[in-house]
Every structure is written in structure tokens, then in C-alpha cells.
Design an enzyme around this catalytic site. Structure first.
Site, PDB file in Angstrom:
ATOM      1  N   GLU A   1       0.875  -1.121   0.041  1.00 45.44           N
ATOM      2  CA  GLU A   1      -0.041   0.006  -0.127  1.00 45.44           C
ATOM      3  C   GLU A   1       0.771   1.154  -0.003  1.00 45.44           C
ATOM      4  O   GLU A   1       1.894   1.368   0.907  1.00 45.44           O
ATOM      5  CB  GLU A   1      -0.884   0.096   1.111  1.00 45.44           C
ATOM      6  N   CYS A   2       0.467   2.271  -0.714  1.00 43.69           N
ATOM      7  CA  CYS A   2       1.137   3.553  -0.867  1.00 43.69           C
ATOM      8  C   CYS A   2       2.659   3.535  -0.957  1.00 43.69           C
ATOM      9  O   CYS A   2       3.230   3.237  -1.814  1.00 43.69           O
ATOM     10  CB  CYS A   2       0.531   4.312   0.379  1.00 43.69           C
ATOM     11  N   GLY A   3       3.216   3.728   0.199  1.00 45.41           N
ATOM     12  CA  GLY A   3       4.850   3.698   0.232  1.00 45.41           C
ATOM     13  C   GLY A   3       5.245   2.386   0.039  1.00 45.41           C
ATOM     14  O   GLY A   3       6.458   1.996  -0.738  1.00 45.41           O
TER      15      GLY A   3
END
Length: 453
Positions: free
Chosen positions: A333-335
Site C-alpha cells: 500500500e502507498c509507500g
């Protein structure tokens, strides 16, 4: 079922009024009294719960009416507040602020209504006097069914508070209790940085700051009054959310260090409840993934701030890429997604996914989204949905197209790389928004285990 959960909501008049500082001061003071304390955060925020956890030594949970149905939210409150002398629920933004500029949907106010929790309003008092009472009056009048029972003044002098305390008692005829104040304490500032406060691990001399805040809270905040108010909470009535206990355990590696630290603890607990062993590791400092794992979870955080070190750890990058190429189930997720791309800025990353990640120089996406699968994948069938959110200043050249993300405004876009072994994209989600996603991830990890047995 009925649960007795002594609790109080600490709500702010607005973002920046100091509710996190007041919350941390109160939590530390209560812990210093040897009380069993629970902590919660309204909304999708990762960072405030990290502060709560560092203060009280146990996890802090999120309460979010965009993510959860009402029963689920009440169940998580009951589950995580059980056995506590008091649970402190920190609000999000201003008390009435919701998903848009004109609605209370998913606001702290709405959560206090659903849970029937008493509310203490935190008011920034610096540079004001009688206007503070006008602010309080406005909050009381705006929605007559509010649960506001008390007020704490932040950045207030002792002299000002001694006068306003009496005025609050007189003007509001005992309907709202003045519960104390915190003075200006620049030495205890909790510095800010997107997407909120800096991470707990990065705050200079955090322990000393929190102890200083707690000493002040013990002196100038009516902690006994807060405890008494918490006991007036009505019981929580809800049905338990039961996850299937799997017959076989799995080992899932979870990235946890200064670069990857954004997780919903209830989501991780969901995996544990089904039988998973979560194995922490550091992409920054470890040389390879933990042994004998059947799943991989790369959460969000600040990989861009540690991009050079992540890139220099070529052994870990190779270990992760090899595991993905061999088909290990993975959520990124994301990073975590950025880590799997070709590079973050000029620094090479894992390179399992096409495209580079770069600083866009502005906030790219912010807020709640609905995610709908465009095809069958590891987490769900085509057409199935889960609630999520995004907050990032960095962007990537290839977002994927396995899901359609849509906002309440009607705006939508394609995103996420998803296969039968992968979910990788900017949107973050909570397993209790759709527990089926957790079950399907666990089942994918089970298949990986059977593949190697």
C-alpha cells in the site's frame, strides 16, 4: 451483546487546536496513575495512533464511519476498550467536520452519536477571552443533540482560566463542565509534517515531552472529572464480527521500520485471529526476508525519506523481488507500492513493477475513496468493493488499472496492480471495511504454504 466501556471523546474546534497534545498529556497522566487505558482515533489517520501507542504501551485503534458499518465500529470500540478503566477517543479535524464542506458524515460528531459517548471540547484559547465562550456556545447550538459535556482550554493562562471557569459554569448553567487547561508549552511541541504529525519514532525526546505534558495535565486538568464523566457512558450494544479460524497457520512478513510504519492494528489483528503469525522485518536494515514465509505485507510510511538507504540495501531488494517473482502473495500500500516500482526519485528500488515514483511537489490525492475491482484478483472477485483512502505528495508513472477508485464527488480513475498474488497501489484500506479481503489474503497465503509442503 452489551458492553460497559467507560469512555470519553476529546474533540477539537478545528485542526490545529491542540487536541493531539491534550490527548497525549491526558493519556500519559492516566497511565502514570497506573490505570488501564485504551486509546482510539476517529478517522483514517495512522500517525496519531502511533503517538497513542508510544504513550500507553498498547495499540490504538481507528474508529471510522466511512470504513465501517455502525455495528462494526461499535464492535471494535467494545473489543479494544474491554477491560480498560477508561478509553480516550481522539477526534478528527473539527468536531462537526465531515467528508465534505457541508456535511457531518463520518465526523467526530457522528461517531459520538453512534457510540453515545460523552464529548469534551478542546478549544484553542491563545489570544482570546470572552470569544472563547462564544465559540463554545456556537458548538452547543449548532446541533442540539450533541454529546458535549465538558471543555478543556488549550494554550490558556492560569489567570484567564480562573475567570473563564466561573463564567462557563454560570453561562451554561452546569450543562458543560470546565475540565481544566494546558498553558503554552513550546518545549513540548509535537512538530507537524504531512500527513499530520511526524512519526512517533522521530519525535525528539518524545518521552521527556510526554512526561512534562502529563505533569502539567495532573496540575491543571481535572482528571478525576474526566474519569467520572467516562463512567456516565451508556453501554455499547453490538454483534461480534467473527472471522474464520483457519485450520493451518501461515507466516506473513510485515515491513516495520522508519520507512514502513503505517498499518491499522485491527487489520493486523484480523490476520492473527485467523491464525497468522506476523513476522516483522526491516527493508532498511535486514539483508533478506524472514525465512519460511507465505505472505508479504508492505505498508505505507515514508520510503521517500529513506530512499537512499533502501536503495543501498541491494540484498533486501533482491530478496523481495525474487519472492514476488516466485509468486508469494503480497499487499503493498502507498509507500509499499512505491518500493516495488523501478525507483523512488533517482534511487533504484525493487523494480518488480513498471514505472518510477517521483515527487509531484503538491498533494496528489487526498481523502476517502471507494475501490471497485475491475477483474478477479487475490483479494476479491470482479465488481466487489472496499472503502479506502489516499494521501500522498508523491506519484508514479504507472498506477495500474485493476481497480476503479471513485470519490463522493463522482470523480473516478483507474489504479492498483492486482493479480492472484498481488495488490499494489496507492489506496490504503482497512480489513474490517470488508473482512472478505482479509480472508482471501489468508487463503492465498495458505495456497503458498501448500505449494511448498
Amino acid at each position: 451483546m452489551e458492553y460497559i466501556i467507560p469512555r470519553v471523546v476529546l474533540a477539537g474546534t478545528n485542526s490545529g487546536c491542540g487536541k493531539t497534545t491534550v490527548t497525549c498529556a491526558i493519556l500519559q497522566a492516566l497511565v502514570n496513575r497506573k490505570l488501564k487505558v485504551g486509546a482510539f482515533k476517529c478517522g483514517p489517520d495512522y500517525i496519531d495512533p502511533m503517538f497513542h501507542s508510544r504513550v500507553i504501551g498498547v495499540k490504538s485503534s481507528n474508529l471510522d464511519l466511512f470504513f465501517f458499518q455502525e455495528n462494526t465500529l461499535k464492535y471494535l470500540l467494545a473489543k479494544n476498550g474491554s477491560g480498560r478503566d477508561i478509553s480516550v477517543i481522539e477526534g478528527v479535524m473539527g468536531f462537526y467536520d465531515g467528508m465534505s464542506l457541508t456535511t457531518t458524515t463520518a465526523s467526530t460528531y457522528e461517531i459520538s452519536q453512534v457510540t453515545q459517548s460523552p464529548v469534551v471540547l478542546v478549544v484553542a484559547a491563545k489570544g482570546a477571552s470572552l470569544s472563547i465562550l462564544a465559540t463554545i456556545q456556537g458548538f452547543l447550538n449548532f446541533c442540539p443533540d450533541h454529546q458535549i459535556c465538558g471543555v478543556i482550554l488549550n494554550q490558556c493562562t492560569a489567570t484567564t482560566y480562573s475567570v473563564l471557569e466561573k463564567e462557563i459554569q454560570t453561562r451554561f448553567t452546569g450543562k458543560v463542565q470546565p475540565l481544566g487547561f494546558l498553558p503554552v508549552m513550546p518545549e513540548c511541541s509535537l512538530e507537524s509534517r504531512h500527513p499530520g504529525l511526524i512519526t512517533a519514532a522521530e519525535v525528539q525526546v518524545l518521552r521527556e515531552k510526554l512526561q512534562n505534558l502529563s505533569v502539567q495535565a495532573e496540575e491543571t486538568i481535572n482528571l478525576d472529572g474526566l474519569l467520572a464523566l467516562a463512567t456516565t457512558s451508556s453501554s455499547i450494544s453490538c454483534e461480534a464480527i467473527k472471522l474464520p479460524r483457519q485450520q493451518e497457520p501461515v507466516r506473513i512478513a510485515v515491513a516495520r521500520d522508519n520507512a514502513f510504519c503505517f498499518y491499522y492494528e485491527d487489520s493486523l489483528d484480523a490476520l492473527r485471529e485467523m491464525g497468522a503469525e506476523l513476522v516483522p522485518f526491516s527493508p532498511l536494515s535486514d539483508q533478506e526476508l524472514p525465512p519460511d514465509i507465505q505472505g508479504l505485507y508492505l505498508g505505507g510510511g515514508y520510503p521517500e525519506l529513506h530512499a537512499e538507504r533502501l536503495s543501498e540495501n541491494n540484498a533486501m531488494r533482491t530478496s523481495v523481488k525474487t519472492a514476488l517473482e516466485q509468486g508469494i502473495p503480497c499487499i503493498a500500500e502507498c509507500g509499499g507500492f512505491m518500493y516495488l516500482t523501478e525507483s523512488i526519485s533517482e534511487f533504484p528500488m525493487v523494480g518488480f513493477l513498471p514505472g518510477k515514483s517521483f515527487d509531484a511537489g503538491k498533494l496528489i490525492r487526498f481523502g476517502y475513496v471507494h475501490l471497485k475491482a475491475n477483474h478477479d484478483n487475490m483479494l476479491c472477485k470482479s465488481g466487489e468493493e472496499i472503502s479506502g483512502h489516499e494521501f500522498h505528495y508523491w506519484d508514479s508513472e504507472n498506477h495500474g488499472s485493476s481497480f476503479t477508485s471513485s470519490k463522493a464527488s463522482g470523480k473516478s480513475w483507474k489504479c492498483v496492480h492486482a493479480t492472484q498474488q498481488l495488490y499494489a497501489g496507492y489506496p490504503c484500506f482497512h480489513f474490517y471495511s470488508n473482512p472478505g479481503f482479509a480472508v482471501n489474503f489468508y487463503n492465498a497465503c495458505l495456497k503458498e504454504r501448500y505449494r511448498h509442503d
